[in-house]
Design a protein around this motif. Sequence first.
Motif, PDB file in Angstrom:
ATOM      1  N   TYR A  87      -8.369  14.900   0.958  1.00 60.45           N
ATOM      2  CA  TYR A  87      -8.166  14.037  -0.202  1.00 60.45           C
ATOM      3  C   TYR A  87      -7.587  14.831  -1.372  1.00 60.45           C
ATOM      4  CZ  TYR A  87      -9.273  11.617  -4.519  1.00 60.45           C
ATOM      5  OH  TYR A  87      -9.192  11.070  -5.761  1.00 60.45           O
ATOM      6  N   LEU A  88      -8.176  15.978  -1.667  1.00 60.31           N
ATOM      7  CA  LEU A  88      -7.731  16.774  -2.812  1.00 60.31           C
ATOM      8  C   LEU A  88      -6.295  17.266  -2.641  1.00 60.31           C
ATOM      9  CD1 LEU A  88     -10.965  18.855  -3.485  1.00 60.31           C
ATOM     10  CD2 LEU A  88     -10.082  16.940  -4.838  1.00 60.31           C
ATOM     11  N   ILE A  89      -5.965  17.720  -1.451  1.00 58.88           N
ATOM     12  CA  ILE A  89      -4.598  18.192  -1.201  1.00 58.88           C
ATOM     13  C   ILE A  89      -3.612  17.037  -1.275  1.00 58.88           C
ATOM     14  CG2 ILE A  89      -3.058  19.137   0.571  1.00 58.88           C
ATOM     15  CD1 ILE A  89      -5.473  20.892   1.426  1.00 58.88           C
ATOM     16  N   LYS A 116      -0.294   5.785   3.985  1.00 56.32           N
ATOM     17  CA  LYS A 116      -0.848   4.797   4.926  1.00 56.32           C
ATOM     18  C   LYS A 116      -1.058   5.435   6.294  1.00 56.32           C
ATOM     19  CE  LYS A 116       0.965   0.680   2.709  1.00 56.32           C
ATOM     20  NZ  LYS A 116       1.837  -0.474   2.827  1.00 56.32           N
ATOM     21  N   PHE A 117      -0.165   6.329   6.679  1.00 54.04           N
ATOM     22  CA  PHE A 117      -0.340   7.061   7.934  1.00 54.04           C
ATOM     23  C   PHE A 117      -1.587   7.937   7.860  1.00 54.04           C
ATOM     24  CE2 PHE A 117       0.213  10.968  10.350  1.00 54.04           C
ATOM     25  CZ  PHE A 117       0.316  10.446  11.626  1.00 54.04           C
ATOM     26  N   PHE A 118      -1.827   8.552   6.713  1.00 54.99           N
ATOM     27  CA  PHE A 118      -3.015   9.390   6.544  1.00 54.99           C
ATOM     28  C   PHE A 118      -4.281   8.565   6.726  1.00 54.99           C
ATOM     29  CE2 PHE A 118      -1.136  12.950   3.655  1.00 54.99           C
ATOM     30  CZ  PHE A 118      -0.138  13.179   4.591  1.00 54.99           C
ATOM     31  N   VAL A 119      -4.259   7.330   6.250  1.00 54.32           N
ATOM     32  CA  VAL A 119      -5.427   6.453   6.417  1.00 54.32           C
ATOM     33  C   VAL A 119      -5.594   6.106   7.900  1.00 54.32           C
ATOM     34  CG1 VAL A 119      -6.435   4.219   5.863  1.00 54.32           C
ATOM     35  CG2 VAL A 119      -5.288   5.520   4.075  1.00 54.32           C
ATOM     36  N   PRO A 150      -9.527   4.319   3.128  1.00 54.19           N
ATOM     37  CA  PRO A 150      -8.807   3.315   2.330  1.00 54.19           C
ATOM     38  C   PRO A 150      -9.174   3.357   0.846  1.00 54.19           C
ATOM     39  CG  PRO A 150      -9.505   2.344   4.383  1.00 54.19           C
ATOM     40  CD  PRO A 150     -10.128   3.718   4.321  1.00 54.19           C
ATOM     41  N   LYS A 151     -10.434   3.617   0.529  1.00 52.95           N
ATOM     42  CA  LYS A 151     -10.824   3.690  -0.890  1.00 52.95           C
ATOM     43  C   LYS A 151     -10.184   4.896  -1.570  1.00 52.95           C
ATOM     44  CE  LYS A 151     -15.173   6.065  -0.046  1.00 52.95           C
ATOM     45  NZ  LYS A 151     -16.603   6.028  -0.133  1.00 52.95           N
ATOM     46  N   GLU A 152      -9.970   5.986  -0.812  1.00 53.93           N
ATOM     47  CA  GLU A 152      -9.300   7.154  -1.378  1.00 53.93           C
ATOM     48  C   GLU A 152      -7.807   6.868  -1.561  1.00 53.93           C
ATOM     49  OE1 GLU A 152     -12.246  10.547   0.476  1.00 53.93           O
ATOM     50  OE2 GLU A 152     -10.561   9.832   1.677  1.00 53.93           O
ATOM     51  N   TYR A 153      -7.228   6.097  -0.648  1.00 52.54           N
ATOM     52  CA  TYR A 153      -5.834   5.665  -0.795  1.00 52.54           C
ATOM     53  C   TYR A 153      -5.663   4.929  -2.123  1.00 52.54           C
ATOM     54  CZ  TYR A 153      -1.486   3.107   0.099  1.00 52.54           C
ATOM     55  OH  TYR A 153      -0.219   2.585   0.007  1.00 52.54           O
ATOM     56  N   LYS A 154      -6.604   4.030  -2.422  1.00 52.23           N
ATOM     57  CA  LYS A 154      -6.532   3.280  -3.683  1.00 52.23           C
ATOM     58  C   LYS A 154      -6.708   4.202  -4.888  1.00 52.23           C
ATOM     59  CE  LYS A 154      -8.335  -0.468  -6.355  1.00 52.23           C
ATOM     60  NZ  LYS A 154      -7.645  -1.698  -6.457  1.00 52.23           N
ATOM     61  N   LEU A 155      -7.614   5.180  -4.788  1.00 48.83           N
ATOM     62  CA  LEU A 155      -7.809   6.125  -5.893  1.00 48.83           C
ATOM     63  C   LEU A 155      -6.539   6.934  -6.168  1.00 48.83           C
ATOM     64  CD1 LEU A 155     -11.359   7.564  -5.099  1.00 48.83           C
ATOM     65  CD2 LEU A 155     -10.733   6.128  -7.043  1.00 48.83           C
ATOM     66  N   ILE A 156      -5.834   7.297  -5.114  1.00 48.39           N
ATOM     67  CA  ILE A 156      -4.631   8.113  -5.269  1.00 48.39           C
ATOM     68  C   ILE A 156      -3.462   7.276  -5.762  1.00 48.39           C
ATOM     69  CG2 ILE A 156      -2.896   9.486  -4.027  1.00 48.39           C
ATOM     70  CD1 ILE A 156      -5.210  10.329  -2.112  1.00 48.39           C
ATOM     71  N   THR A 157      -3.244   6.099  -5.165  1.00 52.74           N
ATOM     72  CA  THR A 157      -2.015   5.322  -5.432  1.00 52.74           C
ATOM     73  C   THR A 157      -2.193   4.182  -6.433  1.00 52.74           C
ATOM     74  OG1 THR A 157      -2.460   3.792  -3.617  1.00 52.74           O
ATOM     75  CG2 THR A 157      -1.199   5.775  -3.078  1.00 52.74           C
ATOM     76  N   ASN A 158      -3.432   3.785  -6.713  1.00 54.54           N
ATOM     77  CA  ASN A 158      -3.733   2.618  -7.546  1.00 54.54           C
ATOM     78  C   ASN A 158      -3.231   1.320  -6.911  1.00 54.54           C
ATOM     79  OD1 ASN A 158      -5.053   4.033  -9.624  1.00 54.54           O
ATOM     80  ND2 ASN A 158      -3.089   4.581 -10.517  1.00 54.54           N
ATOM     81  N   ASP A 161      -4.113  -1.313  -3.483  1.00 50.61           N
ATOM     82  CA  ASP A 161      -5.037  -1.612  -2.388  1.00 50.61           C
ATOM     83  C   ASP A 161      -4.376  -1.281  -1.054  1.00 50.61           C
ATOM     84  OD1 ASP A 161      -7.203  -2.554  -3.897  1.00 50.61           O
ATOM     85  OD2 ASP A 161      -6.338  -4.560  -4.018  1.00 50.61           O
ATOM     86  N   PHE A 162      -5.162  -0.733  -0.138  1.00 50.96           N
ATOM     87  CA  PHE A 162      -4.641  -0.415   1.188  1.00 50.96           C
ATOM     88  C   PHE A 162      -4.551  -1.684   2.015  1.00 50.96           C
ATOM     89  CE2 PHE A 162      -5.362   0.629   5.685  1.00 50.96           C
ATOM     90  CZ  PHE A 162      -4.252   1.409   5.899  1.00 50.96           C
ATOM     91  N   VAL A 163      -3.374  -1.960   2.553  1.00 51.53           N
ATOM     92  CA  VAL A 163      -3.154  -3.083   3.462  1.00 51.53           C
ATOM     93  C   VAL A 163      -2.483  -2.509   4.700  1.00 51.53           C
ATOM     94  CG1 VAL A 163      -2.017  -5.297   3.786  1.00 51.53           C
ATOM     95  CG2 VAL A 163      -2.863  -4.665   1.520  1.00 51.53           C
ATOM     96  N   ALA A 164      -3.129  -2.666   5.831  1.00 48.35           N
ATOM     97  CA  ALA A 164      -2.606  -2.086   7.080  1.00 48.35           C
ATOM     98  C   ALA A 164      -1.355  -2.784   7.538  1.00 48.35           C
ATOM     99  CB  ALA A 164      -3.650  -2.148   8.172  1.00 48.35           C
TER     100      ALA A 164
END
Length: 53
Positions: free
Chosen positions: A10-12, A30-33, A40-48, A50-53
Amino acid sequence: MKGDVRIICYLITKRYYDSQHPLYNNDSLKFFVSAKMIMPKEYKLITNVDFVA
């Protein structure tokens, strides 16, 4: 150990995304998720976004 690796991923990921590295964009994260490198919650924290597959 597994949680520690996830935190490091997450940090990297956040660092490269914030510095606008060309390979770290919303689509590549999205690939990382899907690879379970970040949640997915970390995806939202990074990108602002919501993650949608």
